[in-house]
Design a protein around this motif. Structure first.
Motif, short mmCIF file in Angstrom:
data_model
loop_
_atom_site.label_atom_id
_atom_site.label_comp_id
_atom_site.label_asym_id
_atom_site.label_seq_id
_atom_site.Cartn_x
_atom_site.Cartn_y
_atom_site.Cartn_z
N ASN A 1 67.62 12.96 26.51
CA ASN A 1 66.54 12.26 25.84
C ASN A 1 66.37 10.84 26.39
O ASN A 1 65.25 10.36 26.58
CB ASN A 1 66.80 12.21 24.33
N ILE B 1 64.52 11.23 29.82
CA ILE B 1 63.12 11.65 29.81
C ILE B 1 62.24 10.66 29.07
O ILE B 1 61.17 10.27 29.56
CB ILE B 1 63.01 13.06 29.21
N ASN B 2 62.69 10.24 27.90
CA ASN B 2 61.85 9.37 27.08
C ASN B 2 62.16 7.88 27.22
O ASN B 2 61.37 7.04 26.80
CB ASN B 2 61.97 9.77 25.61
N GLY C 1 58.80 8.91 29.26
CA GLY C 1 58.07 10.08 28.77
C GLY C 1 56.90 10.49 29.63
O GLY C 1 56.03 11.24 29.18
N ARG C 2 56.86 10.03 30.87
CA ARG C 2 55.67 10.29 31.71
C ARG C 2 55.68 11.67 32.37
O ARG C 2 54.63 12.16 32.75
CB ARG C 2 55.57 9.22 32.81
N ARG D 1 56.47 15.47 31.90
CA ARG D 1 56.79 16.45 30.88
C ARG D 1 56.21 17.80 31.29
O ARG D 1 55.49 17.93 32.28
CB ARG D 1 56.21 16.04 29.52
N ASP E 1 58.74 19.61 26.50
CA ASP E 1 58.24 19.25 25.16
C ASP E 1 58.92 20.09 24.08
O ASP E 1 59.24 19.57 23.00
CB ASP E 1 56.73 19.43 25.09
N TYR F 1 62.52 18.53 23.89
CA TYR F 1 62.73 17.13 23.50
C TYR F 1 61.77 16.61 22.44
O TYR F 1 61.92 15.47 21.99
CB TYR F 1 62.71 16.25 24.74
N ARG F 2 60.81 17.41 22.04
CA ARG F 2 59.95 17.01 20.92
C ARG F 2 60.16 17.87 19.70
O ARG F 2 59.80 17.46 18.60
CB ARG F 2 58.48 17.05 21.36
#
Length: 576
Positions: A299, A302-303, A308-309, A311, A316, A319-320
């Motif tokens: 996390n 990536i974020n 977070g660019r 993905r 998603d 990690y979302r």
């Protein structure tokens, strides 16, 4: 690493030179990726934010005691198999003795009735039948499965599936074909469901705790696979424990020409025209590289480092959505260490899981289950304590958010809560081993918040994604389909448990995979080689400088005066 050597990486590489790879994170995965890349003709720099490499695989010193944080058993400690080959290539076990145990774990209920999970299937069957003759049918089935795993060859793990030749894929298929019925039966049956087949209440509750604590949602397969590896001498405890393992791999890495910079916190990954070109450290230092490998928290990578660019639907989902469902993450834990003056006089095995009464379980703040594991660390390696002394660790799965909220909003109550947990455990040990409490010289606690602060692992999780969870399939595709890359971003890859699931051998293997993918990208031959073990017999001095970390924090925890603790400021420590 001298600052001037770090400056060398602030300039672009010379054209036609060896590919330069910057690796974020000096845990086992990062060190392994560095070793294999160096073997194969690349120059690497590992950037580690902590004062020493290792990540979760670590230990720290307290008043002459060494408190080990990670290894309970290590897959691949035998003489054969792919896991053993990986450790030999990394030099992880060079010159070390391995402690092997005849049993994986013992589980004891509130009345003192206990079951011992022997690794030998014949001995286990006899023991279980003596405990509960009425459960003969499920006992024999369990032990039949265990014999099947004991006779099986470990699954091949040396090459990522996308890079296997048709011949290698066929060989893998032929090797695993005879095991498919066993894999299917044990992988599709939840251990909790299998345990319900037993009439004996102790066995029903004990089976999910074979691997120390119940990870919830695990099928039968990983329990028996681990026991079988231990039975075959391929899952023991290496001399020097967690930090000893890391120091040996670090020695191998630097001997191969790799560079390691500690206290080097990466702030962001530098990207130009959708290609990673290096990283920027917290102090503003820029490191330029032909490829960037993230071996840290998924996390955060990536974020955080990438904002977070980059993905994809898969990223998603992971990690979302899945990241925020606790069923997809391996739990965090609270580990309390007691340094004891003198031996712990007992015939108890190295590890016992105690099933607690509800009122006892409630005293373990944030506890997810009413269980606690007590490990006698002198059984693992005598070097954890000064001569004539002992180390005992008490561990339980715990909720991260409860500890995080406490530390964020009420630091004094955080410390008081840690003290209350330690007091309960001290009393528990004194009931087990009368007279122990008065001989305790030092106490130290690592909470889930501690794990997050020092490793960056999301919510302090031990193994990142939980195997056999819904996240498992998605993570597997990161290797098999995405080659550990993110969509739309060149010159970048991920490694470690967030793309390879849990366990130290899995972390090391993903590092190997990373180097293989890099070789494929750069047109280099992958050239793994066995360590020559040139360091000779391993000894405790090779642990190097042992971090004491914050001794003020230690004084707070060991203070018998609540007022003294409240009037002290809690600084950064592995006990915080």
């Amino acid at each position: 690493m001298p600052p001037e050597r770090l400056t060398d990486w602030s300039r672009p590489a010379s054209p036609g030179g060896r590919p330069r790879v910057a690796i974020i994170g000096g845990g086992v995965a990062g060190l392994a990726a560095g070793c294999y890349a160096q073997m194969s003709g690349m120059d690497t720099l590992i950037l580690e934010k902590h004062v020493l490499p290792g990540g979760y695989c670590t230990a720290w010193a307290r008043k002459g005691y060494l408190f080990d944080y990670c290894v309970d058993w290590l897959s691949g400690t035998g003489e054969s198999g792919d896991a053993a080959q990986v450790w030999r290539e990394l030099g992880a076990l060079d010159g070390k003795e391995i402690a092997h145990f005849e049993m994986f774990n013992r589980v004891m209920d509130e009345t003192g009735r206990a079951v011992t999970f022997y690794n030998d299937p014949d001995r286990l069957e006899r023991h279980l039948l003596e405990l509960s003759p009425g459960d003969a049918a499920p006992i024999r089935r369990l032990c039949r499965y265990l014999r099947g795993f004991a006779d099986a060859h470990p699954y091949p793990i040396l090459t990522p599936p996308p890079l296997k030749s048709p011949r290698e894929k066929l060989s893998t298929a032929l090797a695993t074909l005879p095991l498919l019925p066993l894999f299917y039966r044990t992988a599709t049956t939840q251990m909790a469901e299998f345990a319900e087949r037993f009439e004996d209440p102790l066995l029903r509750r004990a089976l999910p705790n074979i691997i120390l604590q119940d990870p919830v949602g695990f099928p039968v397969l990983p329990y028996l696979y681990g026991m079988a590896r231990a039975h075959n001498g391929n899952a023991g405890f290496p001399e020097g424990g967690s930090l000893g393992l890391v120091r040996s791999v670090e020695e191998r890495y630097t001997a191969l020409g790799g560079q390691l910079a500690c206290r080097a916190r990466v702030d962001r990954i530098l990207v130009e025209h959708d290609r990673a070109v290096g990283v920027q450290l917290k102090d503003g230092t820029r490191i330029l590289a032909d490829h960037v490998v993230s071996a840290c928290d998924g996390n955060t990578t990536i974020n955080g480092l990438l904002g977070g660019r980059y993905r994809s639907p898969r990223i998603d989902r992971l990690y979302r959505k899945m990241l925020h469902d606790s069923d997809n993450l391996f739990p965090a834990a609270v580990s309390t260490y007691f340094g004891i003056d003198g031996p712990v006089e007992t015939d108890d095995p190295h590890s016992t899981t105690y099933l607690l009464r509800p009122e006892e379980g409630a005293r373990l703040f944030g506890g997810l289950q009413h269980t606690m594991v007590v490990q006698l660390f002198n059984h693992y390696w005598e070097g954890f304590a000064p001569p004539g002394k002992s180390v005992v660790r008490c561990t339980y799965f715990s909720d991260y958010e409860a500890w995080k909220k406490l530390r964020t909003h009420d630091r004094r109550e955080y410390w008081s809560t840690k003290r209350r947990v330690a007091d309960f455990q001290r009393g528990f040990l004194d009931r087990l081993y009368p007279g122990t409490a008065e001989r305790i010289e030092v106490t130290d606690i690592a909470t889930p918040v501690t794990a997050h602060r020092y490793t960056g692992n999301h919510n302090g999780t031990i193994f990142a994604w939980k195997p056999f969870s819904p996240a498992d399939d998605e993570v597997t595709k990161l290797i098999n389909r995405d080659r550990m890359r993110l969509p739309g971003l060149a010159g970048f890859s991920m490694t470690g448990q967030w793309v390879g699931m849990g366990g130290l051998i899995r972390a090391a293997t993903t590092g190997r995979f990373t180097a293989q993918f890099l070789c494929d990208e750069f047109g280099l031959p992958f050239r793994p080689s066995l360590s020559d073990g040139g360091g000779g017999r391993w000894h405790r001095a090779r642990l190097g400088h042992l971090p004491q970390l914050d001794t003020q924090a230690l004084r707070q925890l060991n203070s018998r005066s609540a007022g003294e603790a409240e009037n002290s400021d809690s600084g950064g420590s592995h006990a915080t």
